[in-house]
Design an enzyme around this catalytic site. Structure first.
Site, PDB file in Angstrom:
ATOM      1  N   LYS A  27     -34.720  33.426 -11.763  1.00 34.88           N
ATOM      2  CA  LYS A  27     -35.436  33.933 -12.941  1.00 34.88           C
ATOM      3  C   LYS A  27     -36.933  33.770 -12.696  1.00 34.88           C
ATOM      4  O   LYS A  27     -37.380  32.980 -11.847  1.00 34.88           O
ATOM      5  CB  LYS A  27     -35.011  33.210 -14.220  1.00 34.88           C
ATOM      6  CG  LYS A  27     -35.257  31.700 -14.234  1.00 34.88           C
ATOM      7  CD  LYS A  27     -36.655  31.300 -14.686  1.00 34.88           C
ATOM      8  CE  LYS A  27     -36.883  29.792 -14.608  1.00 34.88           C
ATOM      9  NZ  LYS A  27     -38.317  29.433 -14.483  1.00 34.88           N
TER      10      LYS A  27
ATOM     11  N   LEU B  42     -38.128  29.104  -9.687  1.00 34.10           N
ATOM     12  CA  LEU B  42     -37.222  30.230  -9.873  1.00 34.10           C
ATOM     13  C   LEU B  42     -35.895  29.840 -10.520  1.00 34.10           C
ATOM     14  O   LEU B  42     -35.058  30.701 -10.775  1.00 34.10           O
ATOM     15  CB  LEU B  42     -36.946  30.910  -8.523  1.00 34.10           C
ATOM     16  CG  LEU B  42     -38.174  31.518  -7.841  1.00 34.10           C
ATOM     17  CD1 LEU B  42     -37.790  32.045  -6.452  1.00 34.10           C
ATOM     18  CD2 LEU B  42     -38.773  32.634  -8.680  1.00 34.10           C
TER      19      LEU B  42
ATOM     20  N   ALA C 204     -29.363  27.883 -11.954  1.00 35.34           N
ATOM     21  CA  ALA C 204     -28.433  29.016 -11.915  1.00 35.34           C
ATOM     22  C   ALA C 204     -27.126  28.612 -11.251  1.00 35.34           C
ATOM     23  O   ALA C 204     -26.034  28.971 -11.721  1.00 35.34           O
ATOM     24  CB  ALA C 204     -29.073  30.180 -11.170  1.00 35.34           C
TER      25      ALA C 204
ATOM     26  N   ASP D 220     -33.420  24.528 -18.107  1.00 35.09           N
ATOM     27  CA  ASP D 220     -33.256  25.978 -18.100  1.00 35.09           C
ATOM     28  C   ASP D 220     -31.860  26.424 -17.660  1.00 35.09           C
ATOM     29  O   ASP D 220     -31.619  27.616 -17.475  1.00 35.09           O
ATOM     30  CB  ASP D 220     -34.329  26.661 -17.247  1.00 35.09           C
ATOM     31  CG  ASP D 220     -34.379  26.138 -15.819  1.00 35.09           C
ATOM     32  OD1 ASP D 220     -33.583  25.240 -15.484  1.00 35.09           O
ATOM     33  OD2 ASP D 220     -35.227  26.617 -15.049  1.00 35.09           O
TER      34      ASP D 220
END
Length: 270
Positions: free
Chosen positions: A8, A95, A100, A132
């Protein structure tokens, strides 16, 4: 089962206040990009985690994929699995690659073992893994606030644009990035700015970490300037660094522009 955890970027990033629990409240827009790792999870005789690609520092037992499995195993008595992660998203790069990986582990386990968890339930498992992580459950553009784990819908569509991400292979630690931050309210609200044409973002949308991180690592500022010189409509450091991205109106080939040791990903935005 094989899946592809994606990175991201942050469209704007403001550190607004220090929290009583030691964390910081932020405001940003998280936007997914298709620079991906490769994650495979298969049933096994005993639990195992392995990785290839970019070397992951630290004890493998503390990897977010392993932590996600053990967190869910407590509630769902999951059978043992072998998790293999092929790492291509740079680490400590702003990122969210590790986040993730953890979030996609939750989604794969939910699917692989038919747990029937809905999105809010999967987000609840993701939040303890990192600020996140929960974003990657829905994996769509959101306005985020709080520690970066509270979300509101936002209408931002960059699907007509192309992006170039440049990582100089400088690792910026989160604590290191926050060390120079003085929390404050942004001059321009993220939501209002992102509603404007992208050509206006350069003058209104910023990343609070850039000032101190670029002072320590001038190469990051140089990358940003180069992307603008190449015609980027908007360029910024993502997260707490060190990746810098440029958004372009047309596909851009930056081959030969940056040193060969830099990691570069370019493609269409979703």
């Amino acid at each position: 089962m094989v899946t592809f955890p994606n990175a991201k970027i942050n469209l704007g990033l403001y550190v607004t206040e220090k929290r009583p629990d030691g964390f910081h409240n932020i405001e940003s827009c998280f936007y997914p990009v298709q620079w991906t790792d490769i994650l495979e999870i298969i049933p096994a005789q005993g639990f195992a985690f392995s990785s290839t690609g970019i070397a992951i520092p630290g004890d493998p037992a503390t990897n977010l994929c392993a932590k996600a499995y053990h967190l869910m195993q407590k509630d769902h008595s999951l059978p043992p699995v072998h998790i293999h992660l092929h790492k291509t998203i740079p680490i400590g790069a702003g990122l969210g690659g590790g986040s993730a990986d953890g979030a996609f582990t939750i989604k794969v386990l939910n699917s692989l073992f038919n747990l029937g968890l809905q999105t809010p339930e999967m987000e609840a498992y993701a939040r303890p893994l990192g600020s996140d992580c929960a974003f990657f459950i829905r994996n769509e553009p959101v306005y985020c606030f709080g520690k970066g784990d509270q979300f509101e819908d936002i209408q931002v569509d960059l699907s007509q644009y192309f992006i170039v991400l440049v990582n100089p292979q400088v690792h910026v630690g989160t604590a290191e990035a926050y060390a120079g931050i003085i929390p404050k309210q942004p001059e321009y609200a993220v939501k209002e700015t992102l509603a404007l044409p992208i050509q206006n973002w350069k003058y209104r949308l910023s990343n609070d970490f850039e000032t101190t991180v670029c002072a320590k690592y001038p190469v990051i500022r140089d990358i940003k300037n180069t992307l603008y010189a190449q015609g980027a409509l908007y360029a910024s450091m993502s997260g707490s660094g060190s990746t810098v991205y440029g958004i372009f109106e047309k596909e851009k080939d930056v081959t030969g522009i940056f040193p060969p040791n830099f990691m570069i990903w370019q493609g269409k935005l979703g």
